[in-house]
Design a protein around this motif. Structure first.
Motif: not given
Length: 314
Positions: A249-252, A254, A261-262, A247, A85-86
């Motif tokens: 999976r790179s939100e972690l 950012e 584009h991610g 999509n 998560t982090k």
């Protein structure tokens, strides 16, 4: 977790498992973290025909991944099932915070993948790998001489549809609008292709069939009218391909890693903009997303991780 690993690999698809195999053979202490089952997209593919040197005819995604998993474990890669998560990526020790534990490593290989956006119709999940596909390069051979439908209207959708005309006897693009979004040069080629047809102002509402996809109900976006489409009796099935984007999976990551584009930017050796952090497979900016290229990325990333660890031992 107090242990400091030489390398932690996030994701257990082909890229992550290949990285685990190679880093283990380099005698690096290795941990692979996967929050779900191994394999990523390939785990839902019934048959694989384009992986070089596959061991058996009619190779399935799960069987190939099972062997990759066994190989990585054979060479000492440890496993953890957790959701991260982090992350803290700067400095000599990278820290990953999961819902179950905290992990530390000298190098990190990100292999979290990119997953196609769903078509968004009823029963879509039931027919994944059983008529529904998101990769023409992977699955076109399975639909030779059949009718195929493609959902989307952008560059990728139209280009993949044209590729499918080399195999299918008829390809129909289903698009929610009355004109394509693809580049004009691509559209010109598409409209000249005699095997390519178009279904405008339409979305797929529901899929039909038992064990395999054999029909669907489509909806007109302007009138709301529903129309049933069944496979020809002599075929019994048809293919439905979704090309409405991916999509990553790179939100972690950012705000930490350079992206497009991610997708994570790397050089040819899988280095990101942060020393000791690498990306491999579908998560990174690249031209071709296939099992074979993901595995190659993982091998390169592991080699670079070993080089990084060796250079920073002192």
């Amino acid at each position: 977790m107090d242990k400091l690993y030489d390398v932690i690999i996030l994701g257990a698809g082909p890229a992550g498992l290949a990285a685990g195999l190679y880093s283990g053979r380099y005698r690096l202490s290795t941990l692979i973290i996967e929050k779900a089952k191994d394999g990523g997209q390939i785990a839902i593919t019934d048959e694989i025909e384009n992986y070089p040197g596959q061991m058996v005819e009619g190779e399935s995604g799960p069987s190939l991944i099972a062997r990759m998993t066994a190989q990585a474990e054979k060479f000492g890669a440890e496993r953890a099932s957790d959701t991260i998560t982090k992350v803290e990526l700067e400095g000599p020790v990278k820290k990953l915070y999961g819902t179950k534990d905290t992990y530390q490593c000298k190098t990190l290989i990100i292999a979290t993948g990119a997953f196609p956006r769903p078509i968004g119709c009823k029963r879509e999940g039931e027919f994944m790998g059983k008529g529904v596909s998101f990769c023409a390069t992977c699955d076109a051979n399975f639909f030779e001489d059949l009718e195929v439908y493609v959902v989307g209207g952008g560059d990728s959708a139209v280009e993949e549809a044209m590729y499918l005309t080399k195999f299918a006897r008829k390809v129909t693009i289903i698009h929610r609008r009355d004109e394509l979004r693809a580049a004009k040069s691509i559209q010109e080629k598409a409209f000249k292709n005699p095997k390519l047809h178009f279904m405008w102002d339409t979305v797929v509402d529901e899929l039909l069939g038992e064990d395999i996809l054999s029909g669907m109900i489509v909806k007109n976006t302007k009138t709301g009218e529903l129309t049933r489409i069944d496979a020809d009796e002599k075929d019994g099935l048809f293919g439905l391909f979704g090309f409405i984007g991916y999509n990553p999976r790179s939100e972690l990551f950012e705000g930490m890693l350079d992206m497009d584009h991610g997708y994570i930017k790397t050089d040819d050796n899988m280095h990101t903009n942060i020393p000791g952090v690498f990306a491999a497979g579908d998560i990174r900016v690249k031209a071709l997303r296939q099992v074979v290229t993901a595995a190659a990325d993982g091998a390169i990333a592991a080699m670079q991780a070993e080089k990084y660890v060796s250079e920073h031992e002192n």
